[in-house]
Motif scaffolding. Structure first.
Motif, PDB file in Angstrom:
ATOM      1  N   GLN A   9       0.673  -1.056   0.073  1.00 56.11           N
ATOM      2  CA  GLN A   9      -0.039   0.218   0.225  1.00 56.11           C
ATOM      3  C   GLN A   9       0.876   1.314  -0.027  1.00 56.11           C
ATOM      4  OE1 GLN A   9      -3.420   0.008   2.828  1.00 56.11           O
ATOM      5  NE2 GLN A   9      -2.632  -2.108   3.456  1.00 56.11           N
ATOM      6  N   THR A 357      -2.540  -6.835   6.180  1.00 60.25           N
ATOM      7  CA  THR A 357      -2.947  -5.506   5.718  1.00 60.25           C
ATOM      8  C   THR A 357      -2.407  -4.395   6.601  1.00 60.25           C
ATOM      9  OG1 THR A 357      -5.258  -6.796   4.993  1.00 60.25           O
ATOM     10  CG2 THR A 357      -5.065  -4.140   5.956  1.00 60.25           C
ATOM     11  N   ALA A 361       0.621  -1.451   4.980  1.00 59.35           N
ATOM     12  CA  ALA A 361       0.616   0.042   4.596  1.00 59.35           C
ATOM     13  C   ALA A 361       1.868   1.098   5.345  1.00 59.35           C
ATOM     14  CB  ALA A 361      -0.710   0.419   5.883  1.00 59.35           C
TER      15      ALA A 361
END
Length: 422
Positions: A9, A357, A361
């Protein structure tokens, strides 16, 4: 089959950049697939049938069966590349019916040595001294202690029956084995220690523990057949190596290998040595570090989320859990009712997905997935990492197979101990 997936991300690496890097590295892949002449004395592992395969697997299994006729414990005297792969398999698999494995020769601590000897009391052991050149201090010192231990208990003749030596043909260890009547096994000369996972060096201890070494070799052969013919855009070893090099170029200086399956932690030491010793040269290389999750999410996880951004993460993911344990309610209001009737596999999967997840980031994340933890998949994984390490070091511009830095401390140590000629 092993698969790779990038989750990022942060935007540090795009899929297009990754694929372009792999395409640019295609000539390196072609050279490695063919086997470079300049590394001819170090590439005995490239074809896993030469020093592994069904022939060597059969020999190891037969000798292990013979040893089990009079012994119940197998002592591995070895350090680093001489024990890490076998340790990976023994710790990863449930191996009923095999010999108990005791690890020695990997420390100079008297406390640890005495603790190791205490494990042999009441047991019927055999020992395997694994040393390519029989000059490394840790296995040499441990072999002396264990030879005397066996001789004191069994006498010289029976002790000799219980001693194996795994060394380079023509070495001082082979000479010693012949003089004393020990069983001698070959440490392949054209393979450096950290690349010996699929050779007699490790097949023997694995077989003694009860592992299906034929399946392990079969997995390596399948992986080798794929990686040595697949083109750059399909080759997962090159994809992994190219991504590592791309991230090095972008300023990342460490790779974190993490896994939510604790039985895979034995692989960590093997992987750390493989990449650290192969790549850490000429002021270059990614520092290999490891994370045992979910336990270390409560410590290392803090640095990953909020610390210095020097690392990227590779998750080793196991598709099939091979176990089940349900969280059935017991009538006690404990605040965890939301877990009623869920399986621990559900919890572990949720923790992995949430961690990936969250971490992606902050840093680039790679997921390397294998089907299950068994001999065939471990054999394939060993070969995958060895081949990828070869490619990665080549991209980095360093020799994958030497280790000049390791010799520095040995010189000082041998001089301090008064070794002749040191």
């Amino acid at each position: 089959m092993l698969t790779l997936e990038l989750t990022d991300q942060t935007g540090a690496v795009t899929q297009a950049e990754w694929q372009a890097a792999a395409a640019e590295a295609a000539p390196v892949l072609a050279r490695a697939q063919a086997g470079e002449e300049r590394y001819a004395d170090s590439l005995g592992w490239l074809d896993p049938t030469l020093w592994g395969g069904q022939d060597w697997a059969g020999r190891a299994a037969a000798l292990a069966q013979q040893l089990r006729g009079f012994a119940d414990t197998f002592v591995v005297i070895g350090v680093g590349g001489s024990n890490n792969a076998a340790r990976t398999v023994v710790e990863a698999l449930d191996l009923p019916g095999g010999m108990r494995i005791v690890w020695a020769g990997n420390t100079l601590s008297p406390h640890a040595m005495n603790r190791m000897l205490a494990q042999l009391e009441g047991r019927s052991p055999v020992i395997d001294c694994i040393a390519k050149n029989f000059e490394t201090l840790e296995p040499g010192a441990s072999f002396r202690v264990l030879r005397r231990w066996l001789t004191d208990r069994y006498g010289k003749q029976e002790a000799a029956r219980r001693i194996l030596c795994t060394g380079t043909p023509g070495s001082s260890l082979e000479k010693l084995a012949k003089e004393q009547g020990y069983t001698f096994l070959p440490f392949p000369e054209p393979i450096g220690g950290r690349f010996t996972a699929l050779s007699p060096v490790h097949l023997m201890p694995m077989a003694a523990a009860g592992a299906d070494v034929a399946a392990l070799c079969r997995g390596a052969e399948k992986m080798a057949a794929a990686l040595r013919r697949q083109p750059a855009d399909e080759n997962p070893a090159l994809q992994y190596a190219a991504l590592r090099y791309l991230l090095w170029q972008k300023g990342y200086r460490a790779e974190l290998l993490s896994c939510f399956e604790p039985r895979m932690k034995g692989l960590f030491k093997w992987w750390e040595q493989l990449f650290a010793e192969s790549e850490g040269k000429d002021g270059r290389g990614l520092l290999p570090v490891t994370g045992e999750f979910s336990e270390q999410l409560h410590s290392l996880g803090q640095f990953i989320q909020d610390g210095t951004h020097i690392l990227f993460e590779t998750f080793l993911n196991v598709k099939e859990q091979q176990a089940s344990l349900s969280l059935a309610p017991d009538g006690v209001e404990d605040g965890f009712g939301y877990l009623d009737d869920k399986d621990f596999e559900d919890l572990n999967r949720a923790a992995f997905a949430a961690t990936r997840t969250a971490h992606s980031a902050t840093l680039p994340c790679v997921t390397l997935t294998i089907d299950r933890v068994d001999e065939e998949n471990l054999g394939g994984l060993f070969y995958f990492f060895q081949f990828a390490c070869y490619l990665s070091a080549e991209l980095l511009g360093v020799n994958p197979f030497d280790q000049p830095g390791v010799e520095a401390y040995k010189g000082w140590m041998f001089r301090a101990l008064g070794k002749p000629g040191a």
